[in-house]
Design a protein around this motif. Structure first.
Motif, mmCIF file in Angstrom:
data_model
loop_
_atom_site.group_PDB
_atom_site.id
_atom_site.type_symbol
_atom_site.label_atom_id
_atom_site.label_comp_id
_atom_site.label_asym_id
_atom_site.label_seq_id
_atom_site.Cartn_x
_atom_site.Cartn_y
_atom_site.Cartn_z
ATOM 1 N N TYR A 152 74.560 19.154 58.337
ATOM 2 C CA TYR A 152 74.761 18.887 56.599
ATOM 3 C C TYR A 152 74.156 20.625 55.839
ATOM 4 N N PHE A 166 66.345 9.801 57.237
ATOM 5 C CA PHE A 166 67.315 10.951 57.444
ATOM 6 C C PHE A 166 66.946 11.926 58.656
ATOM 7 N N THR A 199 72.351 9.306 60.970
ATOM 8 C CA THR A 199 72.715 10.878 60.873
ATOM 9 C C THR A 199 72.230 11.998 61.806
ATOM 10 N N TYR A 214 75.197 6.732 52.461
ATOM 11 C CA TYR A 214 74.790 6.951 53.852
ATOM 12 C C TYR A 214 74.304 6.558 54.450
ATOM 13 N N LEU A 248 75.402 11.063 50.820
ATOM 14 C CA LEU A 248 74.735 11.270 51.753
ATOM 15 C C LEU A 248 73.759 10.053 51.686
ATOM 16 N N ASP A 302 78.390 14.882 46.271
ATOM 17 C CA ASP A 302 78.362 14.732 48.326
ATOM 18 C C ASP A 302 76.381 14.560 48.562
ATOM 19 N N ILE A 346 77.871 20.174 51.447
ATOM 20 C CA ILE A 346 76.619 19.429 50.228
ATOM 21 C C ILE A 346 77.569 20.650 49.544
ATOM 22 N N TYR A 395 69.424 19.066 57.494
ATOM 23 C CA TYR A 395 70.271 19.686 56.023
ATOM 24 C C TYR A 395 69.709 20.766 56.133
#
Length: 87
Positions: A45, A74, A40, A33, A30, A26, A21, A78
């Motif tokens: 990420y 999500f 995910t 998405y 995400l 970006d 990211i 991350y």
């Protein structure tokens, strides 16, 4: 046009499976998405720069609608990498 660092991140993504990211674009990709219901849970990420959301109508990643019947969460990993997301 991509700079050398962006090209380096593209190569790393292809070879490692990490998803970088790098900027607002970006982060918005995400969000879209996840909001579209894509999976995910097995994705990682990594944020690699500070991101400024000034002027962006940011509502967070994921959706909760219809009492949860159409929930989009999500479920990946991350890693902010020590960088910030501001607005």
């Amino acid at each position: 046009m991509k700079d050398d660092q962006d090209l380096y991140f593209d190569i790393l993504e292809r070879n490692t499976g990490l998803i970088f990211i790098k900027d607002v674009e970006d982060l918005l990709k995400l969000k879209q998405y996840v909001d579209d219901g894509e999976e995910t849970s097995a994705k990682y990420y990594l944020q690699v720069r500070d991101i400024d959301l000034s002027g962006i109508a940011w509502e967070g990643i994921g959706l909760y609608a219809d009492g949860g019947a159409n929930m989009r969460q999500f479920r990946g990993t991350y890693n902010g990498g020590g960088y910030k997301i501001r607005n």
